[in-house]
Design a protein around this motif. Structure first.
Motif, mmCIF file in Angstrom:
data_model
loop_
_atom_site.group_PDB
_atom_site.id
_atom_site.type_symbol
_atom_site.label_atom_id
_atom_site.label_comp_id
_atom_site.label_asym_id
_atom_site.label_seq_id
_atom_site.Cartn_x
_atom_site.Cartn_y
_atom_site.Cartn_z
ATOM 1 N N LYS A 1 0.834 -1.203 0.000
ATOM 2 C CA LYS A 1 0.000 0.000 0.000
ATOM 3 C C LYS A 1 0.869 1.254 0.000
ATOM 4 N N VAL A 2 1.916 1.255 0.833
ATOM 5 C CA VAL A 2 2.823 2.393 0.890
ATOM 6 C C VAL A 2 3.506 2.604 -0.456
ATOM 7 N N TRP A 3 3.994 1.512 -1.039
ATOM 8 C CA TRP A 3 4.719 1.635 -2.301
ATOM 9 C C TRP A 3 3.796 2.054 -3.442
ATOM 10 N N SER A 4 2.560 1.579 -3.427
ATOM 11 C CA SER A 4 1.605 1.969 -4.470
ATOM 12 C C SER A 4 1.418 3.483 -4.475
ATOM 13 N N TYR A 5 1.319 4.075 -3.293
ATOM 14 C CA TYR A 5 1.179 5.532 -3.214
ATOM 15 C C TYR A 5 2.437 6.214 -3.746
ATOM 16 N N CYS A 6 3.593 5.699 -3.354
ATOM 17 C CA CYS A 6 4.856 6.300 -3.808
ATOM 18 C C CYS A 6 4.977 6.259 -5.332
ATOM 19 N N GLU A 7 4.604 5.126 -5.924
ATOM 20 C CA GLU A 7 4.678 5.010 -7.382
ATOM 21 C C GLU A 7 3.753 6.019 -8.059
ATOM 22 N N THR A 8 2.566 6.187 -7.489
ATOM 23 C CA THR A 8 1.605 7.135 -8.059
ATOM 24 C C THR A 8 2.158 8.552 -8.045
ATOM 25 N N LYS A 9 2.859 8.893 -6.971
ATOM 26 C CA LYS A 9 3.366 10.256 -6.807
ATOM 27 C C LYS A 9 4.779 10.436 -7.348
ATOM 28 N N GLY A 10 5.447 9.348 -7.710
ATOM 29 C CA GLY A 10 6.775 9.456 -8.306
ATOM 30 C C GLY A 10 7.898 9.729 -7.322
ATOM 31 N N PHE A 11 7.783 9.211 -6.109
ATOM 32 C CA PHE A 11 8.885 9.378 -5.159
ATOM 33 C C PHE A 11 9.085 8.116 -4.346
ATOM 34 N N SER A 12 10.172 8.103 -3.591
ATOM 35 C CA SER A 12 10.462 7.008 -2.679
ATOM 36 C C SER A 12 10.974 7.617 -1.385
ATOM 37 N N GLY A 13 11.580 6.793 -0.539
ATOM 38 C CA GLY A 13 12.104 7.288 0.719
ATOM 39 C C GLY A 13 13.284 6.460 1.178
ATOM 40 N N LYS A 14 14.001 6.977 2.145
ATOM 41 C CA LYS A 14 15.206 6.305 2.626
ATOM 42 C C LYS A 14 15.067 5.734 4.038
ATOM 43 N N THR A 15 13.979 6.062 4.707
ATOM 44 C CA THR A 15 13.791 5.571 6.079
ATOM 45 C C THR A 15 12.496 4.794 6.180
ATOM 46 N N VAL A 16 12.588 3.557 6.648
ATOM 47 C CA VAL A 16 11.392 2.762 6.901
ATOM 48 C C VAL A 16 11.254 2.590 8.411
#
Length: 363
Positions: free
Chosen positions: A274-289
């Motif tokens: 779910k988290v990654w689906s949102y990131c893909e939609t918005k075109g970003f990622s992150g470095k801290t989980v």
């Protein structure tokens, strides 16, 4: 107060019982009845309550069992977030007819700076009236609005004549309004902060105004200057249409507590997807989980890991989250909730990182 702050015209638009109102709009059988959007199960939580339900003391974030006890005739409705998002987009398009300076706070509320607006309308209250009328015509839903010379007071004003109303707090009346207000009703003052203020003898805006900047900074850190300003009706924060999102998260409360690592780890997969689906939609990622673990006694723990490069896919996030979860096993108590959050967001080219090993360290 600066002249710039005084001359600004800020409108805060807040939809009335948004999720519940959408459900009542779409299902005539629910109109006029106490409904709660959320799960009726023992572990469920109310996401929104209709005004009919609020009369019984039901409110958002309340456990469903508590809500049902307060209102025996309460009707639970499963959330339809795709519908709420679509309606929210309709509302945003109406905002955009008046100003590009729109700062959404959630699906159902936003700040608008209409100091200079696309309609060349000089009176902010008339803009708010027009926007609310257009929202009603387009969606069938009611909105309330607050109008003032800064964000804090516009937000406070939007609550004054709910539902389906609006209120204005002028520069002349702003400081006096704040002085009379109980600090626990201040937007931005949560229960813990309100309790701390009470222990310090601060019950009202007037009590807050009586404190020095040094005193407030000593007791409330970075929030001290903010509290010092709003106690005087001053808030010079700008409406930020490009406000950067700081994190993306998902969590789930389980029907039954989990006490083994394999079962808990399997529950992480839909959260990371779910988290990654949102990131893909918005075109970003992150470095801290970050993984949040809430136990059966409602105590909780968090574990985080920061990597040198942004995560490249949901499997990498899942692997990191699973490793973090393993660090708290054996669990001190059965687990009732798990959450996964991705932060340190970036729009770096994550595709280039797909085949590179994630180098990380725990914080």
């Amino acid at each position: 107060m600066s002249d710039t702050a005084r001359l600004r015209k800020i409108v805060h638009v807040d939809m009335d019982a948004f999720y519940a109102s959408v459900e009542q709009r779409d299902n005539p059988d629910l109109r006029g009845k106490p409904i709660a959007v959320g799960g009726a199960a023992a572990r469920g939580v109310v996401a929104a309550a209709s005004y009919e339900a609020r009369k019984f003391g039901v409110h958002s974030a309340m456990p469903s069992v508590t809500a049902a006890r307060k209102c025996p005739d309460l009707i639970f409705v499963k959330p339809r977030f795709e519908v709420y998002r679509a309606v929210s987009q309709q509302i945003r398009e109406i905002f955009a007819e008046y100003t590009p300076l729109i700062e959404p706070l959630s699906l159902d509320e936003a700040y608008l700076d209409v100091t200079e607006n696309l309609k060349d309308m000089p009176i902010a209250t008339e803009i708010a009236l027009e926007i609310r009328a257009k929202i009603k015509a387009a969606t069938g839903l009611n909105a309330s609005a607050g109008i003032s010379y800064n964000k804090f007071l516009a937000k406070m004003a939007s609550d004054l004549n709910k539902p389906n109303g609006q209120a204005v707090i002028t520069p002349k009346n702003g400081p006096g309004f704040v002085e009379r207000l109980a600090v626990k009703k201040f937007h931005g003052v949560g229960p813990a902060t309100a309790e701390k203020m009470h222990r310090l003898g601060i019950e009202t805006g007037a009590d807050l105004k009586a404190q020095s900047l040094q005193f407030l900074s000593e007791h409330f850190g970075k929030s001290g200057p903010y509290f010092y300003g709003i106690a005087r009706g001053i808030d010079e924060r700008q409406v930020q249409p490009d406000r950067v999102r700081k994190s993306v998260g998902a969590e789930d409360t389980f029907m039954q507590d989990i006490d083994d690592l394999a079962s808990a780890t399997s529950e992480l997969k839909p959260l990371t997807e779910k988290v990654w689906s949102y990131c893909e939609t918005k075109g970003f990622s992150g470095k801290t989980v970050t993984v949040k673990i809430k136990y059966s006694d409602f105590t909780q723990a968090t574990r985080s890991r920061t990597t040198a490069l942004p995560f490249a896919n949901s499997n990498d996030i899942l692997e990191a989250a699973a490793g973090l979860l393993a660090t708290v096993y054996p669990f001190k108590r059965p687990v009732r909730l798990l959450g996964v959050t991705l932060s340190a967001l970036t729009n770096e080219d994550i595709a280039a990182n797909t085949d590179q090993k994630q180098l990380g360290f725990d914080l």
